[in-house]
Scaffold this motif. Structure first.
Motif, PDB file in Angstrom:
ATOM      1  N   ASN A 136      21.810  12.809  46.695  1.00 32.23           N
ATOM      2  CA  ASN A 136      21.492  13.672  45.561  1.00 32.23           C
ATOM      3  C   ASN A 136      22.467  14.840  45.453  1.00 32.23           C
ATOM      4  OD1 ASN A 136      19.188  12.290  44.502  1.00 32.23           O
ATOM      5  ND2 ASN A 136      17.992  13.029  46.240  1.00 32.23           N
ATOM      6  N   ARG A 137      22.878  15.379  46.570  1.00 25.80           N
ATOM      7  CA  ARG A 137      23.844  16.486  46.555  1.00 25.80           C
ATOM      8  C   ARG A 137      25.167  16.068  45.921  1.00 25.80           C
ATOM      9  NH1 ARG A 137      25.308  18.508  52.192  1.00 25.80           N
ATOM     10  NH2 ARG A 137      26.543  20.005  50.988  1.00 25.80           N
ATOM     11  N   TRP A 138      25.570  14.824  46.172  1.00 23.86           N
ATOM     12  CA  TRP A 138      26.883  14.366  45.729  1.00 23.86           C
ATOM     13  C   TRP A 138      26.824  13.499  44.474  1.00 23.86           C
ATOM     14  CZ3 TRP A 138      30.790  16.905  47.645  1.00 23.86           C
ATOM     15  CH2 TRP A 138      30.635  17.528  48.885  1.00 23.86           C
ATOM     16  N   GLY A 139      25.657  13.432  43.848  1.00 23.69           N
ATOM     17  CA  GLY A 139      25.552  12.730  42.584  1.00 23.69           C
ATOM     18  C   GLY A 139      25.628  11.228  42.692  1.00 23.69           C
ATOM     19  N   VAL A 140      25.180  10.683  43.814  1.00 22.71           N
ATOM     20  CA  VAL A 140      25.176   9.229  44.001  1.00 22.71           C
ATOM     21  C   VAL A 140      23.911   8.650  43.378  1.00 22.71           C
ATOM     22  CG1 VAL A 140      25.155   7.352  45.695  1.00 22.71           C
ATOM     23  CG2 VAL A 140      26.517   9.418  46.120  1.00 22.71           C
ATOM     24  N   GLU A 141      24.060   7.716  42.477  1.00 21.25           N
ATOM     25  CA  GLU A 141      22.921   7.095  41.812  1.00 21.25           C
ATOM     26  C   GLU A 141      22.312   6.006  42.693  1.00 21.25           C
ATOM     27  OE1 GLU A 141      21.542   7.994  39.049  1.00 21.25           O
ATOM     28  OE2 GLU A 141      23.021   9.524  38.514  1.00 21.25           O
ATOM     29  N   TYR A 142      20.986   6.036  42.832  1.00 20.91           N
ATOM     30  CA  TYR A 142      20.311   4.968  43.572  1.00 20.91           C
ATOM     31  C   TYR A 142      18.953   4.633  42.959  1.00 20.91           C
ATOM     32  CZ  TYR A 142      17.936   8.941  45.824  1.00 20.91           C
ATOM     33  OH  TYR A 142      17.223  10.082  46.071  1.00 20.91           O
ATOM     34  N   GLY A 143      18.757   5.056  41.706  1.00 18.79           N
ATOM     35  CA  GLY A 143      17.481   4.815  41.045  1.00 18.79           C
ATOM     36  C   GLY A 143      17.148   3.347  40.869  1.00 18.79           C
ATOM     37  N   ASP A 144      18.164   2.495  40.909  1.00 15.69           N
ATOM     38  CA  ASP A 144      17.933   1.055  40.759  1.00 15.69           C
ATOM     39  C   ASP A 144      17.544   0.384  42.073  1.00 15.69           C
ATOM     40  OD1 ASP A 144      20.622   1.774  41.547  1.00 15.69           O
ATOM     41  OD2 ASP A 144      21.153  -0.341  41.386  1.00 15.69           O
ATOM     42  N   LEU A 145      17.589   1.111  43.168  1.00  9.15           N
ATOM     43  CA  LEU A 145      17.243   0.541  44.481  1.00  9.15           C
ATOM     44  C   LEU A 145      15.750   0.761  44.703  1.00  9.15           C
ATOM     45  CD1 LEU A 145      20.362   1.768  46.511  1.00  9.15           C
ATOM     46  CD2 LEU A 145      20.074  -0.346  45.196  1.00  9.15           C
TER      47      LEU A 145
END
Length: 206
Positions: free
Chosen positions: A173-182
């Motif tokens: 979340n700090r680095w803007g990594v998307e994982y909402g699809d996991l």
């Protein structure tokens, strides 16, 4: 009785893991900050605690311990936290799941590694983190398919995999990594976020 003291940097994944575990064990502890950004971990005072110049360091039961995974094993053994299954095969599977983050993903995203590789400049810093975090989470998501989430990663109660995952999601979340699809990871995240031991350990609250 000896006081339990955790030398800690709030955003350190390894320190975050220990705060979660200490909370799960209902152990009262005092936090002592070690500011990685100002180089306090390289001071003579801290090197006397840990010659590696790393956090966390934990004083507990009259002992001084380093390395978060080793400390988690100590807490699991001495406080019977049930972080790992008793069956040898299942234990190995859960350990592998946790290590996919703590041993394979976390080290390359360590602050010192990232700064050395990128010079601490953008967009290099963010690109570096995204390059490693997203694939690591994708692998964790696939490995979760071998477990029944009820509702935590591998069991009905928090375990080693949950303790290793949540700090990494904080970094994502700090680095803007998307994982909402996991979807499996998102379900574990929700279960942990609702648990008081995880809430109290959050870097924004310590």
């Amino acid at each position: 009785m000896n006081e339990t003291v955790l030398w800690d940097y709030p955003k350190s994944s390894a320190s975050y893991r220990l705060r979660i575990a200490l909370n799960l064990a209902n152990i009262e502890y005092r936090l002592e900050g070690v500011d990685l950004l100002t180089g306090a971990h390289r001071s003579a005072e801290h090197l006397a605690r840990n010659p590696q110049g790393l956090v966390p360091v934990l004083d507990i039961d009259g002992h001084r311990l380093t390395q978060s995974l080793a400390i988690l094993e100590y807490l699991d053994t001495t406080r019977e936290l049930g972080l790992l299954p008793s069956d040898p095969f299942e234990r190995a599977k859960v350990t592998a799941l946790a290590h996919s983050i703590a041993v394979d993903l976390h080290p390359v995203c360590n602050l010192s590694v990232m700064l050395h590789a990128t010079g601490g400049k953008e967009p290099g810093r963010t690109d570096w983190m995204k390059r490693f975090i997203r694939p690591g989470l994708e692998a964790f998501e696939a490995l979760l398919g071998d477990f029944d989430q009820t509702p935590f990663a591998t069991a009905a109660a928090p375990g080693l995999a949950d303790i290793c995952l949540m700090p990494q999601l904080y970094n994502a979340n700090r680095w803007g990594v998307e994982y909402g699809d996991l979807s499996r990871i998102k379900a574990v995240e929700q279960a942990c976020s609702d648990h008081n031991a995880f809430k109290a350990a959050h870097p924004d609250l310590v």
